[in-house]
Design a protein around this motif. Structure first.
Motif, PDB file in Angstrom:
ATOM      1  N   SER A  55       0.830  -1.206   0.000  1.00 29.99           N
ATOM      2  CA  SER A  55       0.000   0.000   0.000  1.00 29.99           C
ATOM      3  C   SER A  55       0.863   1.255   0.000  1.00 29.99           C
ATOM      4  CB  SER A  55      -0.929   0.002   1.214  1.00 29.99           C
ATOM      5  OG  SER A  55      -1.801  -1.112   1.188  1.00 29.99           O
ATOM      6  N   VAL A  56       1.917   1.255   0.801  1.00 29.92           N
ATOM      7  CA  VAL A  56       2.832   2.407   0.843  1.00 29.92           C
ATOM      8  C   VAL A  56       3.470   2.621  -0.521  1.00 29.92           C
ATOM      9  CG1 VAL A  56       5.006   3.260   1.797  1.00 29.92           C
ATOM     10  CG2 VAL A  56       3.295   2.243   3.315  1.00 29.92           C
ATOM     11  N   TYR A  57       3.942   1.532  -1.129  1.00 33.80           N
ATOM     12  CA  TYR A  57       4.551   1.629  -2.461  1.00 33.80           C
ATOM     13  C   TYR A  57       3.563   2.187  -3.480  1.00 33.80           C
ATOM     14  CZ  TYR A  57       5.775   0.058  -7.147  1.00 33.80           C
ATOM     15  OH  TYR A  57       5.994   0.014  -8.502  1.00 33.80           O
ATOM     16  N   TRP A  58       2.333   1.679  -3.464  1.00 37.72           N
ATOM     17  CA  TRP A  58       1.333   2.100  -4.449  1.00 37.72           C
ATOM     18  C   TRP A  58       0.947   3.567  -4.259  1.00 37.72           C
ATOM     19  CZ3 TRP A  58       0.548  -0.441  -8.686  1.00 37.72           C
ATOM     20  CH2 TRP A  58      -0.566  -0.155  -9.480  1.00 37.72           C
ATOM     21  N   LEU A  59       0.849   4.001  -3.000  1.00 33.64           N
ATOM     22  CA  LEU A  59       0.536   5.408  -2.727  1.00 33.64           C
ATOM     23  C   LEU A  59       1.656   6.323  -3.212  1.00 33.64           C
ATOM     24  CD1 LEU A  59      -0.997   5.059   0.862  1.00 33.64           C
ATOM     25  CD2 LEU A  59      -2.210   5.792  -1.194  1.00 33.64           C
TER      26      LEU A  59
END
Length: 262
Positions: free
Chosen positions: A32-36
């Motif tokens: 999720s952090v990567y995608w954000l």
């Protein structure tokens, strides 16, 4: 037939254990952090790196609180009589529906605070969230939990903790079902031609449909033909369906036109 003797512990360091299930939660967090970060670099989300980490703290907190609070629907005898049991996260017991409500509330609150578009953020989070949910079913299979109904088919599985009966590997079914939904959400995000919130409501709708179908293979208490999870998923499907009809008719027409014109 196959006997599930998989070890749910990946690394045993004495007082500290690293379990497959915990690893999936960690992986989902970093996905999720990567995608954000990726979406922020593309200009789709106005959050700095520091704000993304700040948001994820509240999102995870909301998810954990919601997932634990909703367990009262499954085990009211435990959680109503012994409220401190809510705090014992390490003992397991996480409601998907509660986690979804918790993360939506936390995300909405954060967007109001930062004056962000909640629908855009919800769309972005839906893609990595579905992938993490799919991987979570593999962790459920390794743990030997959420077992399937008794079935003596060719690929049935025995979970020794629950007896000698052979059962549906429903967690594996659910993994593939969620990977299909993930691929669909990823395609919608790749096209980037839809109204804000369309991907999120696809997440809600198709996860609800998938859960209703998959739970027919799962051993669970049934109330009027449906398990508790199926009834809650039915609410997801009905609400998402109403939202589609009211706000996203043109988006669905665009989807069908693209498929027909191929």
């Amino acid at each position: 037939m196959w006997i599930n003797n998989l070890n749910p512990v990946l690394v045993d360091l004495g007082p500290l254990e690293i379990r497959w299930y915990g690893l999936v939660y960690l992986l989902g967090f970093f996905l999720s952090v990567y995608w954000l970060h990726r979406m922020s670099k593309k200009g789709k989300l106005g959050l700095s790196s520091e704000e993304i980490w700040d948001f994820m703290f509240y999102a995870i907190l909301g998810m954990l609180i919601g997932a634990r609070l909703f367990m009262v629907f499954w085990r009211p005898d435990v959680y109503l009589l012994h409220p401190l049991e809510f705090l014992k996260i390490w003992e397991g017991g996480m409601s998907f529906h509660g986690g979804l409500v918790g993360i939506v509330v936390a995300s909405y609150w954060y967007c109001k605070r930062k004056k962000l578009n909640f629908r855009v953020l919800a769309d972005i989070l839906s893609v990595p969230a579905m992938l993490a949910l799919a991987l979570g079913r593999i962790a459920n299979f390794i743990n030997g939990e959420l077992i399937g109904r008794v079935w003596n088919g060719q690929w049935c599985v025995v979970f020794p903790e629950y007896g000698d009966e052979c059962r549906h590997p429903n967690m594996i079914y659910s993994f593939f079902e969620r990977m299909i939904v993930f691929a669909w959400l990823f395609w919608l995000d790749y096209k980037s031609e839809f109204k804000e919130g369309f991907i999120f409501w696809n997440f809600v709708f198709w996860e609800g449909v998938g859960r209703i179908i998959m739970d027919f293979f799962r051993e669970d208490i049934v109330y009027y033909g449906f398990s508790l999870g199926q009834w809650m998923s039915s609410v997801m499907v009905i609400v998402a369906g109403c939202v589609f009809v009211k706000y996203y008719k043109e988006d669905w027409k665009r989807v069908f036109r693209k498929n027909i014109n191929r």
